[in-house]
Design a protein around this motif. Structure first.
Motif, PDB file in Angstrom:
ATOM      1  N   ASN A  48       0.810  -1.224   0.000  1.00 47.17           N
ATOM      2  CA  ASN A  48       0.000   0.000   0.000  1.00 47.17           C
ATOM      3  C   ASN A  48       0.842   1.272   0.000  1.00 47.17           C
ATOM      4  OD1 ASN A  48      -2.675   0.807  -0.276  1.00 47.17           O
ATOM      5  ND2 ASN A  48      -2.712   1.557   1.830  1.00 47.17           N
ATOM      6  N   ILE A  49       2.128   1.161   0.372  1.00 42.56           N
ATOM      7  CA  ILE A  49       3.018   2.322   0.208  1.00 42.56           C
ATOM      8  C   ILE A  49       3.001   2.708  -1.272  1.00 42.56           C
ATOM      9  CG2 ILE A  49       5.407   3.129   0.302  1.00 42.56           C
ATOM     10  CD1 ILE A  49       5.853   1.305   2.676  1.00 42.56           C
ATOM     11  N   LEU A  50       2.978   1.712  -2.145  1.00 36.84           N
ATOM     12  CA  LEU A  50       2.909   1.983  -3.578  1.00 36.84           C
ATOM     13  C   LEU A  50       1.493   2.372  -4.005  1.00 36.84           C
ATOM     14  CD1 LEU A  50       4.996  -0.982  -5.036  1.00 36.84           C
ATOM     15  CD2 LEU A  50       5.737   1.357  -4.652  1.00 36.84           C
ATOM     16  N   LEU A  51       0.549   1.452  -3.783  1.00 36.31           N
ATOM     17  CA  LEU A  51      -0.779   1.634  -4.374  1.00 36.31           C
ATOM     18  C   LEU A  51      -1.562   2.770  -3.717  1.00 36.31           C
ATOM     19  CD1 LEU A  51      -2.848   0.693  -6.421  1.00 36.31           C
ATOM     20  CD2 LEU A  51      -3.649  -0.999  -4.787  1.00 36.31           C
ATOM     21  N   GLY A  52      -1.714   2.703  -2.404  1.00 41.83           N
ATOM     22  CA  GLY A  52      -2.560   3.681  -1.727  1.00 41.83           C
ATOM     23  C   GLY A  52      -1.885   5.025  -1.516  1.00 41.83           C
ATOM     24  N   GLN A  53      -0.594   4.990  -1.157  1.00 43.09           N
ATOM     25  CA  GLN A  53       0.076   6.247  -0.791  1.00 43.09           C
ATOM     26  C   GLN A  53       0.595   6.992  -2.012  1.00 43.09           C
ATOM     27  OE1 GLN A  53      -0.124   6.972   2.328  1.00 43.09           O
ATOM     28  NE2 GLN A  53      -0.438   4.999   3.302  1.00 43.09           N
ATOM     29  N   THR A  54       1.193   6.250  -2.954  1.00 44.80           N
ATOM     30  CA  THR A  54       1.875   6.912  -4.063  1.00 44.80           C
ATOM     31  C   THR A  54       1.138   6.742  -5.383  1.00 44.80           C
ATOM     32  OG1 THR A  54       3.862   6.220  -2.861  1.00 44.80           O
ATOM     33  CG2 THR A  54       4.226   7.327  -4.939  1.00 44.80           C
ATOM     34  N   GLY A  55       0.089   5.902  -5.391  1.00 48.45           N
ATOM     35  CA  GLY A  55      -0.691   5.732  -6.606  1.00 48.45           C
ATOM     36  C   GLY A  55       0.006   4.896  -7.669  1.00 48.45           C
ATOM     37  N   LEU A  56       0.836   3.939  -7.248  1.00 48.74           N
ATOM     38  CA  LEU A  56       1.528   3.080  -8.206  1.00 48.74           C
ATOM     39  C   LEU A  56       0.961   1.671  -8.132  1.00 48.74           C
ATOM     40  CD1 LEU A  56       5.201   4.210  -7.511  1.00 48.74           C
ATOM     41  CD2 LEU A  56       3.852   4.711  -9.551  1.00 48.74           C
ATOM     42  N   LEU A  57       0.415   1.200  -9.250  1.00 53.76           N
ATOM     43  CA  LEU A  57      -0.183  -0.136  -9.295  1.00 53.76           C
ATOM     44  C   LEU A  57       0.863  -1.128  -9.779  1.00 53.76           C
ATOM     45  CD1 LEU A  57      -2.606  -2.098  -9.256  1.00 53.76           C
ATOM     46  CD2 LEU A  57      -3.155  -1.306 -11.550  1.00 53.76           C
ATOM     47  N   SER A  58       1.392  -1.947  -8.838  1.00 55.34           N
ATOM     48  CA  SER A  58       2.420  -2.919  -9.203  1.00 55.34           C
ATOM     49  C   SER A  58       1.809  -4.301  -9.365  1.00 55.34           C
ATOM     50  CB  SER A  58       3.500  -2.958  -8.117  1.00 55.34           C
ATOM     51  OG  SER A  58       4.287  -4.122  -8.274  1.00 55.34           O
ATOM     52  N   PHE A  59       2.240  -5.002 -10.410  1.00 55.91           N
ATOM     53  CA  PHE A  59       1.811  -6.387 -10.601  1.00 55.91           C
ATOM     54  C   PHE A  59       2.927  -7.367 -10.255  1.00 55.91           C
ATOM     55  CE2 PHE A  59      -1.102  -4.289 -13.770  1.00 55.91           C
ATOM     56  CZ  PHE A  59      -2.257  -4.548 -13.050  1.00 55.91           C
ATOM     57  N   GLY A  60       3.977  -6.851  -9.626  1.00 55.87           N
ATOM     58  CA  GLY A  60       5.097  -7.753  -9.350  1.00 55.87           C
ATOM     59  C   GLY A  60       5.693  -7.559  -7.967  1.00 55.87           C
ATOM     60  N   HIS A  61       4.836  -7.246  -6.988  1.00 48.33           N
ATOM     61  CA  HIS A  61       5.387  -6.937  -5.671  1.00 48.33           C
ATOM     62  C   HIS A  61       5.960  -8.167  -4.978  1.00 48.33           C
ATOM     63  CE1 HIS A  61       6.127  -4.250  -2.441  1.00 48.33           C
ATOM     64  NE2 HIS A  61       5.337  -4.855  -1.595  1.00 48.33           N
ATOM     65  N   ALA A  62       5.488  -9.358  -5.354  1.00 44.53           N
ATOM     66  CA  ALA A  62       5.981 -10.576  -4.705  1.00 44.53           C
ATOM     67  C   ALA A  62       7.459 -10.815  -5.002  1.00 44.53           C
ATOM     68  CB  ALA A  62       5.152 -11.771  -5.155  1.00 44.53           C
ATOM     69  N   VAL A  63       7.997 -10.173  -6.041  1.00 44.59           N
ATOM     70  CA  VAL A  63       9.412 -10.322  -6.372  1.00 44.59           C
ATOM     71  C   VAL A  63      10.282  -9.998  -5.147  1.00 44.59           C
ATOM     72  CG1 VAL A  63      11.263  -9.200  -7.683  1.00 44.59           C
ATOM     73  CG2 VAL A  63       9.183  -9.936  -8.846  1.00 44.59           C
ATOM     74  N   TYR A  64       9.918  -8.947  -4.432  1.00 48.97           N
ATOM     75  CA  TYR A  64      10.759  -8.471  -3.325  1.00 48.97           C
ATOM     76  C   TYR A  64      10.554  -9.317  -2.084  1.00 48.97           C
ATOM     77  CZ  TYR A  64      10.794  -5.230  -6.982  1.00 48.97           C
ATOM     78  OH  TYR A  64      10.912  -4.732  -8.252  1.00 48.97           O
ATOM     79  N   TYR A  65       9.330  -9.801  -1.931  1.00 44.21           N
ATOM     80  CA  TYR A  65       8.994 -10.739  -0.858  1.00 44.21           C
ATOM     81  C   TYR A  65       9.754 -12.046  -1.083  1.00 44.21           C
ATOM     82  CZ  TYR A  65       5.599 -13.914   1.539  1.00 44.21           C
ATOM     83  OH  TYR A  65       4.973 -14.849   2.314  1.00 44.21           O
ATOM     84  N   GLY A  66       9.670 -12.567  -2.298  1.00 42.34           N
ATOM     85  CA  GLY A  66      10.272 -13.861  -2.618  1.00 42.34           C
ATOM     86  C   GLY A  66      11.791 -13.815  -2.653  1.00 42.34           C
ATOM     87  N   ALA A 130      10.316 -14.605 -12.009  1.00 47.61           N
ATOM     88  CA  ALA A 130       9.649 -15.885 -11.787  1.00 47.61           C
ATOM     89  C   ALA A 130      10.184 -16.950 -12.739  1.00 47.61           C
ATOM     90  CB  ALA A 130       8.139 -15.727 -11.961  1.00 47.61           C
ATOM     91  N   SER A 131      10.449 -16.570 -13.999  1.00 41.15           N
ATOM     92  CA  SER A 131      10.932 -17.589 -14.941  1.00 41.15           C
ATOM     93  C   SER A 131      12.396 -17.925 -14.677  1.00 41.15           C
ATOM     94  CB  SER A 131      10.728 -17.124 -16.384  1.00 41.15           C
ATOM     95  OG  SER A 131      11.407 -15.918 -16.586  1.00 41.15           O
ATOM     96  N   SER A 132      13.181 -16.937 -14.235  1.00 38.80           N
ATOM     97  CA  SER A 132      14.574 -17.286 -13.942  1.00 38.80           C
ATOM     98  C   SER A 132      14.660 -18.161 -12.694  1.00 38.80           C
ATOM     99  CB  SER A 132      15.445 -16.036 -13.793  1.00 38.80           C
ATOM    100  OG  SER A 132      14.824 -15.112 -12.957  1.00 38.80           O
ATOM    101  N   ALA A 133      13.626 -18.081 -11.838  1.00 40.42           N
ATOM    102  CA  ALA A 133      13.627 -18.921 -10.638  1.00 40.42           C
ATOM    103  C   ALA A 133      13.603 -20.397 -10.996  1.00 40.42           C
ATOM    104  CB  ALA A 133      12.421 -18.580  -9.763  1.00 40.42           C
ATOM    105  N   LEU A 134      13.007 -20.732 -12.136  1.00 40.07           N
ATOM    106  CA  LEU A 134      12.956 -22.144 -12.529  1.00 40.07           C
ATOM    107  C   LEU A 134      14.231 -22.574 -13.259  1.00 40.07           C
ATOM    108  CD1 LEU A 134       9.225 -22.290 -13.655  1.00 40.07           C
ATOM    109  CD2 LEU A 134      10.245 -23.182 -11.547  1.00 40.07           C
TER     110      LEU A 134
END
Lengths: 415, 249
Positions: A48-66, A130-134
Motif C-alpha cells: 500500500n506504500i505503492l498503491l494507496g500512498q503513491t498511486g503506483l499499481l504494481s503487478f510484481g510486488h511478490a518479487v521483493y517478498y520472494g 519468476a521464470s529465472s527462478a525455474l
C-alpha cells in the motif's frame, strides 16, 4: 484528545492484541493462521506504500517478498552451518537489506515512469524473476525450493523457536515494528509528498519535487518491508519456493490490499487478516476457492471501491453521532436477499465445478452443506437459479430502503 | 539591472507549425508584468516554456541571469520560479492546509526527509498556516481541496504557487471564470502576494490587466509586438489594430 495520545492508545491496543491473541485462540492451527496473518499484514502494508500512498499499481510486488525470502533461506543455512552467533529474531533484518537491494535495483528501471508504464514494467520484472527462478536451480532450488531450519540458531533468552507459538511472537514483534514504522512514514514530509505525487504528479513537479525521485524512494521502502515479510515467511515455513515470487503471490497481495481498502492506513491490515483467514479456511471447504476470491475482488471493485476500511469509514460519523443502531432494521432487511443471492451463487459454482471438473472421476453425486445432491439432476439447479432470481429481485427492492435509511441518519447526524 | 526573467529569440514548433516565433521579452525585478493577446497567440505555451513544462525548440530563457532553458519543472522551481495553472491544478485529496504545506516543504529544505514528522515542523506549519490565512481559506483549512468552490480552488492555486517563496511568480489567467465580486477579491489577493516579488501573468480581463500591471506585453502569433507601460500600450497603434481594436467592436 491530542493526536499523540490517540496514537499511543492505538499502538498500546495493538500491542495488547498481538500479545493476547494466542491466549484467546489456543489451538495450534490458530497459531499457524495468526502467524501467516502477521506476515501478510506487513506484506499488504508494504504494497500500500505503492498503491494507496503513491498511486503506483504494481503487478510484481511478490518479487521483493520472494527474493528476500530466498536470500534469507540461504543466509540462515549459512549462519547455521558456520555457527555464526546471530539469534533468529535478527534474521528479518537480512530480508530488509535484500528488499532494499532488489528494490533499488529494479526500482531504478521501473519508477522512471508512472501509470500504465510502471504497471507494465512491474509485470515484466515479475515474469522475468519468476521464470529465472525455474532456471537458476542452485539459488532457487527448482520446484522444491530452498529448505532451512530455524532451530539451529543460538537460543535467544532461552527460546529456540521450535514451537509455532514462539514463532508467532517473533512475527508479532516484527509486525508491530513494521506497522509502527510504516505508519510513521506516512506522517513525514516524504510521506506527504507521496500523496501529492499520487494526487497530482504535475503539480508536485511545480512545487520543487522530482516525482521520479519520490516514486523511487517509495518503491525502495515498499521493497524493504516486503523483504521483512518474505524473511518471516521463510522462518515460519522453514522453506522458500518460487511460487512465493510469482504472479499468483503478486495478485494475492493486490487482492488483500484492495479488499481491505487502499484509502486508509488500516485497510491492508484488515485485508491481510480477512484474506488469510478465507484462504486457509475456504481451501479446506471447496476446491473452487480461487473463484470465490475472484468474485469477491470484482464485487469490492464494483460496489465498495474503498474496500472494507472505506465502508467502515463511511459509517464512522453515524457511530460518533450514536445513530448507527438505527441502520440495523434496513441492513437486516437487505441481508435476507443477500444471503439468498450468496447461497444461489455458491450452489451454482459448486454444482458447475462438480459437473465440469470432478464428475468424470467421482460421479455427479455430491455433498453440499450436509445435503446429498446429484449435480446431474435438474432439481438442485432449479433451486440454485430460484435462489439467485429471488435474491436479486429482493435486493433490488431492499437496497433503496438501505440508501434511504443511511441518508436519513446521516442528515440527522449532520444537524 | 539584470532582468528577473529574460527570453531571447525563443521558438517552439509542434511538427511543422511554429507556435512561438522568436519571442523576446525582459521582465524586470519587482515588476508586475501582464502578457495579453488574442486566443491562440501562444500565451499559455509561453508559460509552459518558461516553467519547464515543455522545452523550447531554440532560444534561451534566463532566470535572474542564469540559464534555465530545457530544465525540468522542479529544477526551475527550486531556482525561484513558481507558477499557477489556467485549469485548477491542486492536490484534490489533501486538505487545504496540506496543499499549501506541500508547496512550502522543499523551500525550507525538508526535501525527501522521512526521519522527521511533518506535523512537528514548526516553521513549515507556521508558514503554511500564514499563507492559508492570507488567501482567505482559514475557515476551510481542513477541507479536502477537491470539495472547495471554484473561487476557493483558484485562491488555493495561488496559495500553493506562492508557498515556496519563489521570487518570480507566474499566474495563468487567475481570474478566469470568476464573478465580478470574486474577481475583485482575487485582484486584491494578487496585489498583496506580488508585493516585493516579480509577477508575470496572463489575463483576459482588461480591467484586471490595466489595474494591476506595471508593464504589459502584447503577444500576437507567437511574437511580442509591444512591451510597455499600460498608458503607452493603450495608445500603441499596432496594438490597437492587432488586439485592442477587436475589443472596441
Amino acid at each position: 484528545m491530542s493526536t499523540g495520545v490517540k496514537h499511543f492508545i492505538a499502538f498500546a491496543a495493538l500491542a495488547i492484541i498481538l500479545i493476547a491473541l494466542p491466549k484467546v485462540f489456543v489451538s495450534g492451527s490458530a497459531h499457524t493462521m495468526m502467524s501467516l496473518m502477521g506476515i501478510m499484514i506487513i506484506f499488504a502494508l508494504s504494497y500500500n506504500i505503492l498503491l494507496g500512498q503513491t498511486g503506483l499499481l504494481s503487478f510484481g510486488h511478490a518479487v521483493y517478498y520472494g527474493l528476500a525470502g530466498f536470500c534469507v533461506a540461504h543466509a540462515m543455512n549459512y549462519i547455521a552451518r558456520e555457527k555464526i552467533g546471530v539469534p533468529l529474531p535478527f534474521i528479518p533484518l537480512i530480508g530488509a537489506f535484500a528488499g532494499l537491494f532488489f528494490g533499488a535495483l529494479f526500482g531504478l528501471i521501473s519508477t522512471r515512469r508512472a501509470g500504465t508504464v510502471f504497471s507494465m514494467i512491474s509485470l515484466g520484472i515479475g515474469e522475468l524473476v519468476a521464470s529465472s527462478a525455474l532456471i537458476l536451480r542452485s539459488f532457487f532450488g527448482g520446484e522444491e525450493g530452498i529448505p532451512t531450519n530455524r532451530t539451529k540458531f543460538p537460543p535467544f533468552f532461552g527460546y529456540k523457536f521450535g514451537p509455532q507459538i514462539e514463532v508467532y511472537y517473533l512475527i508479532a514483534f516484527w509486525c508491530f515494528v513494521c506497522i509502527a514504522l510504516m505508519y510513521a512514514l506516512t506522517r513525514t514530509p516524504f510521506g506527504r509528498m507521496c500523496n501529492a505525487v499520487r494526487d497530482n504528479p504535475e503539480r508536485a513537479e511545480f512545487v520543487g519535487y522530482s516525482t521520479q525521485r519520490v516514486r523511487f524512494i517509495a518503491f525502495v521502502f515498499s521493497a524493504i518491508f516486503a523483504g521483512v515479510a518474505g524473511a518471516l515467511a521463510t522462518i515460519n515455513f522453514e522453506l522458500m519456493n518460487s511460487q512465493s515470487l510469482g504472479a499468483g503471490q503478486s495478485g494475492l497481495v493486490l487482492l488483500m490490499t484492495y479488499v481491505g481498502g487502499v484509502g486508509h492506513f488500516i485497510g491492508p491490515i484488515i485485508g491481510g487478516v480477512i484474506i488469510t483467514f478465507l484462504q486457509i479456511s475456504l481451501s479446506d471447504i471447496t476446491k473452487a476457492w480461487m473463484l470465490y476470491f475472484g468474485l469477491m475482488f470484482i464485487l469490492v471493485v464494483m460496489f465498495s471501491p474503498g474496500g472494507v476500511a472505506g465502508w467502515l469509514a463511511l459509517h464512522q460519523p453515524l457511530l460518533k453521532g450514536g445513530r448507527i443502531f438505527r441502520l440495523i432494521p434496513a441492513y437486516a432487511l437487505a441481508l435476507v436477499p443477500m444471503a439468498m443471492l450468496a447461497a444461489g451463487l455458491i450452489m451454482t459454482i459448486e454444482l458447475a465445478h462438480r459437473m465440469l471438473v470432478d464428475a468424470q472421476s467421482d460421479g455427479s453425486v455430491m455433498k453440499l452443506a450436509g445435503w446429498t445432491v446429484d449435480a446431474a439432476k435438474a432439481q438442485p439447479w432449479m433451486l440454485a437459479i430460484g435462489l439467485l432470481v429471488c435474491g436479486a429481485l429482493g435486493l433490488k427492492l431492499a437496497w433503496p430502503k438501505v440508501r434511504e435509511a443511511f441518508a436519513a441518519q446521516s442528515a440527522e447526524v449532520a444537524q | 539591472m539584470t532582468p528577473a526573467l529574460s527570453l531571447q529569440d525563443v521558438r517552439k514548433n509542434f511538427g511543422p507549425t511554429e507556435i512561438i516565433r522568436g519571442l523576446t521579452l525582459d521582465v524586470m525585478p519587482r515588476e508586475r508584468h501582464a502578457i495579453i493577446g488574442p486566443n491562440g497567440a501562444g500565451k499559455s505555451t509561453t508559460f509552459h516554456l518558461i516553467s519547464g513544462r515543455i522545452k523550447p525548440s531554440s532560444g534561451s530563457i534566463r532566470l535572474n541571469g542564469a540559464e534555465i532553458t530545457g530544465m525540468a519543472p522542479y529544477e526551475i522551481n527550486r531556482r525561484g520560479l513558481s507558477r499557477s495553472f489556467q485549469v485548477t491544478n491542486i492536490f484534490p485529496r489533501l486538505s487545504v492546509f496540506e496543499n499549501v504545506r506541500c508547496g512550502v516543504l522543499w523551500s525550507l529544505g525538508y526535501r525527501y526527509s522521512f526521519w522527521r514528522f511533518v506535523d512537528k515542523l514548526r516553521d513549515a506549519n507556521e508558514k503554511a498556516h500564514a499563507i492559508v490565512e492570507e488567501i482567505g481559506l482559514g475557515a476551510r483549512r481542513h477541507a479536502p481541496a477537491g470539495i472547495l468552490t471554484y473561487a476557493e480552488q483558484r485562491a488555493l492555486e495561488i496559495g500553493v504557487t506562492i508557498a515556496g517563496g519563489a521570487d518570480v511568480v507566474m499566474l495563468d489567467e487567475p481570474t478566469a471564470g470568476m464573478s465580478k465580486a470574486e474577481t475583485e477579491q482575487a485582484v486584491a489577493l494578487i496585489r498583496k502576494i506580488s508585493e516585493g516579488r516579480t509577477l508575470v501573468m496572463v489575463e483576459h480581463d482588461m480591467s484586471v490587466v490595466f489595474g494591476l500591471a506595471d508593464r504589459i506585453s502584447v503577444l500576437v502569433y507567437g511574437q511580442i509586438i509591444a512591451s510597455d507601460t499600460p498608458q503607452a500600450i493603450r495608445q500603441n497603434k499596432a496594438v490597437r489594430e492587432a488586439y485592442l481594436g477587436e475589443e472596441a467592436h
